[in-house]
Structure formats: C-alpha cells, structure tokens
Design a protein around this motif. Structure first.
Motif, mmCIF file in Angstrom:
data_model
loop_
_atom_site.group_PDB
_atom_site.id
_atom_site.type_symbol
_atom_site.label_atom_id
_atom_site.label_comp_id
_atom_site.label_asym_id
_atom_site.label_seq_id
_atom_site.Cartn_x
_atom_site.Cartn_y
_atom_site.Cartn_z
ATOM 1 N N ALA A 50 -9.150 12.849 -13.685
ATOM 2 C CA ALA A 50 -8.646 11.515 -13.351
ATOM 3 C C ALA A 50 -7.427 11.611 -12.441
ATOM 4 C CB ALA A 50 -8.318 10.733 -14.617
ATOM 5 N N ALA A 51 -6.543 12.569 -12.718
ATOM 6 C CA ALA A 51 -5.358 12.746 -11.869
ATOM 7 C C ALA A 51 -5.775 13.093 -10.445
ATOM 8 C CB ALA A 51 -4.436 13.812 -12.447
ATOM 9 N N ASP A 52 -6.793 13.941 -10.303
ATOM 10 C CA ASP A 52 -7.299 14.269 -8.966
ATOM 11 C C ASP A 52 -7.862 13.011 -8.287
ATOM 12 O OD1 ASP A 52 -6.592 16.899 -9.363
ATOM 13 O OD2 ASP A 52 -8.640 17.586 -9.793
ATOM 14 N N GLY A 53 -8.645 12.245 -9.036
ATOM 15 C CA GLY A 53 -9.219 11.023 -8.480
ATOM 16 C C GLY A 53 -8.151 10.007 -8.110
ATOM 17 N N LEU A 54 -7.124 9.887 -8.947
ATOM 18 C CA LEU A 54 -6.028 8.955 -8.651
ATOM 19 C C LEU A 54 -5.238 9.406 -7.423
ATOM 20 C CD1 LEU A 54 -4.849 8.205 -12.293
ATOM 21 C CD2 LEU A 54 -6.002 6.618 -10.734
ATOM 22 N N THR A 55 -5.128 10.718 -7.236
ATOM 23 C CA THR A 55 -4.458 11.242 -6.043
ATOM 24 C C THR A 55 -5.245 10.876 -4.786
ATOM 25 O OG1 THR A 55 -3.484 13.039 -7.314
ATOM 26 C CG2 THR A 55 -3.608 13.343 -4.921
ATOM 27 N N GLY B 264 0.821 -1.223 0.000
ATOM 28 C CA GLY B 264 0.000 0.000 0.000
ATOM 29 C C GLY B 264 0.842 1.255 0.000
ATOM 30 N N ALA B 265 1.897 1.288 0.811
ATOM 31 C CA ALA B 265 2.765 2.470 0.864
ATOM 32 C C ALA B 265 3.502 2.663 -0.465
ATOM 33 C CB ALA B 265 3.765 2.343 2.010
ATOM 34 N N ALA B 266 3.989 1.570 -1.041
ATOM 35 C CA ALA B 266 4.664 1.680 -2.344
ATOM 36 C C ALA B 266 3.690 2.153 -3.411
ATOM 37 C CB ALA B 266 5.271 0.332 -2.736
ATOM 38 N N GLY B 267 2.483 1.600 -3.391
ATOM 39 C CA GLY B 267 1.460 2.031 -4.340
ATOM 40 C C GLY B 267 1.071 3.477 -4.151
ATOM 41 N N THR B 268 0.985 3.909 -2.900
ATOM 42 C CA THR B 268 0.663 5.305 -2.613
ATOM 43 C C THR B 268 1.718 6.226 -3.209
ATOM 44 O OG1 THR B 268 -0.566 4.808 -0.592
ATOM 45 C CG2 THR B 268 0.387 7.009 -0.753
ATOM 46 N N GLY B 269 2.975 5.936 -2.942
ATOM 47 C CA GLY B 269 4.056 6.764 -3.472
ATOM 48 C C GLY B 269 4.075 6.778 -4.993
ATOM 49 N N ALA B 270 3.950 5.605 -5.586
ATOM 50 C CA ALA B 270 3.979 5.519 -7.051
ATOM 51 C C ALA B 270 2.804 6.254 -7.674
ATOM 52 C CB ALA B 270 3.985 4.059 -7.481
ATOM 53 N N LEU B 271 1.634 6.083 -7.107
ATOM 54 C CA LEU B 271 0.446 6.718 -7.681
ATOM 55 C C LEU B 271 0.448 8.227 -7.472
ATOM 56 C CD1 LEU B 271 -1.911 5.791 -9.329
ATOM 57 C CD2 LEU B 271 -3.189 5.364 -7.228
ATOM 58 N N LEU B 272 0.966 8.689 -6.337
ATOM 59 C CA LEU B 272 1.077 10.137 -6.131
ATOM 60 C C LEU B 272 2.017 10.768 -7.158
ATOM 61 C CD1 LEU B 272 1.196 10.469 -2.232
ATOM 62 C CD2 LEU B 272 -0.610 11.291 -3.763
ATOM 63 N N LEU B 273 3.101 10.084 -7.449
ATOM 64 C CA LEU B 273 4.063 10.605 -8.431
ATOM 65 C C LEU B 273 3.562 10.485 -9.868
ATOM 66 C CD1 LEU B 273 7.387 9.180 -6.944
ATOM 67 C CD2 LEU B 273 6.603 11.563 -6.892
ATOM 68 N N ALA B 274 2.748 9.472 -10.139
ATOM 69 C CA ALA B 274 2.396 9.177 -11.525
ATOM 70 C C ALA B 274 0.923 9.397 -11.866
ATOM 71 C CB ALA B 274 2.775 7.738 -11.833
ATOM 72 N N LEU C 70 -7.281 8.352 -4.533
ATOM 73 C CA LEU C 70 -7.095 6.902 -4.402
ATOM 74 C C LEU C 70 -5.758 6.589 -3.747
ATOM 75 C CD1 LEU C 70 -8.008 3.984 -5.004
ATOM 76 C CD2 LEU C 70 -7.002 4.248 -7.283
ATOM 77 N N ALA C 71 -4.714 7.287 -4.163
ATOM 78 C CA ALA C 71 -3.374 7.062 -3.593
ATOM 79 C C ALA C 71 -3.356 7.368 -2.101
ATOM 80 C CB ALA C 71 -2.343 7.926 -4.321
ATOM 81 N N ILE C 72 -4.001 8.456 -1.711
ATOM 82 C CA ILE C 72 -4.014 8.851 -0.298
ATOM 83 C C ILE C 72 -4.680 7.778 0.563
ATOM 84 C CG2 ILE C 72 -5.000 10.520 1.336
ATOM 85 C CD1 ILE C 72 -4.502 12.654 -0.901
#
Length: 190
Positions: free
Chosen positions: A170-175, A142-152, A177-179
């Motif tokens: 979508a970028a806002d929604g993915l952010t 989850g932490a790795a996914g959070t970091g990757a998704l926040l960056l990408a 989701l990452a959080i």
C-alpha cells in the motif's frame, strides 16, 4: 443502517435492507420533485431532441467518466489476480484515490458551473480568470497532497492494517499515487 445493523442485530442483511429503503426514499423524493416539470410539459415520453442536446453537451464528461471506470476496473482486475495482499493494498490506495479525487472535484465542479455561466453570458474575461484560478488552486492542492502523501505513505497504510506485506504494498501504491497527484490535479482542473 446503524439501527438495522446494530440495534436490530441484522448484520449484513440489515445493511442491505437499509440501503434499499434509502434508495427507494431517494427515488420517491426525486420523482416528486420532477413531477411538476413533467406535468407542465404535458408529456411523459422521452423528448428526443432534448436528450440529443444533453448527450452532445455531456459527451466529454461521459468519455472522462468512462475512461476512469475502465482504468480503475482494470487496476482492480490486475490486483485481484495478484493475491489477497495486493488486493488489500489496492483497496487502501483506491480509498485514498477516491478521497483525493473528491477533494479535487470540489474545486473543479463549481468552477465548471462558473465557466459555463460565463460562456453563456459571453464574458470571456470571467472564463479566463476562473480557469486560471482553478488551475492555480488545483496545482497547489495537488502539490500539497503530493508532499503530504510522499511523507506519510507508510503511516497512512498502517492506519488500515498491521499486515507488513499489505502495508509495504500500500505504501508503494500510495507513493505512485502521490507522484501522479499534481498532474492529476491539472487533469481535474481541465
């Protein structure tokens, strides 16, 4: 499906037809697999005592799946009423959510089996060890996914569309989701 859609040029009709054929084949395969067990029991009707036991055991899972379906359906309703750009962005975010949920379930589901077996054996040490490892691995994923998704978030959204409004939404929604991903990883582990 590839043969029906592209080879036979059947478009959506070919897709639907191939899906129906695949479902019938799967149903036939399933029924042929369970037939010996039904014949061995000597009955074809429902076994109410067994169904009651299974319902009791699966109650928590049913509540989990039901709650997720209500929340996801509600989000789709809100997105659908917000315009075509929002529903397009919602589709991108939902696709990523499903992908991440499957990754997290790939860790949690085998662990549930191991915990169930250990509980059946009465070995609380294995239960505790498995649960601890699942929580650690799930939080790490989850932490790795959070970091990757926040960056990408932006680049991921641009994979699916060139429409600037959809990419931004979508970028806002993915952010978002990452959080929530690390907390979600804990929930999946639980």
């Amino acid at each position: 499906e590839v043969i029906a859609v592209f080879g036979l040029q059947m478009s959506v009709t070919g897709s639907a037809l191939s899906t129906v054929i695949a479902q019938w084949l799967a149903a036939t395969w399933f029924l042929s697999g369970v037939r010996p067990f039904i014949a061995a029991r000597g009955t074809r009707g429902p076994q109410w005592l067994e169904l009651t036991r299974l319902a009791r055991v699966s109650g928590v899972l049913t509540i989990r799946v039901g709650a997720m379906l209500v929340i996801l359906s509600g989000a789709t309703v809100v997105a659908g009423r917000s315009g075509s750009g929002v529903i397009a962005a919602h589709q991108i975010v939902m696709g990523m959510f499903i992908l991440l949920a499957l990754v997290l379930d790939a860790v949690a589901l085998p662990a549930q089996t191991m915990v169930g077996e250990a509980v059946g054996l009465g070995d609380r040490n294995i239960v505790a060890l498995t649960a601890r490892r699942v929580y650690i691995h799930s939080v790490a994923i989850g932490a790795a996914g959070t970091g990757a998704l926040l960056l990408a978030a932006g680049p991921v959204a641009r994979i699916f569309t060139t429409d600037t409004d959809v990419v931004n939404a979508a970028a806002d929604g993915l952010t978002v989701l990452a959080i929530g991903l690390t907390a979600g990883a804990l929930a999946f582990a639980g």
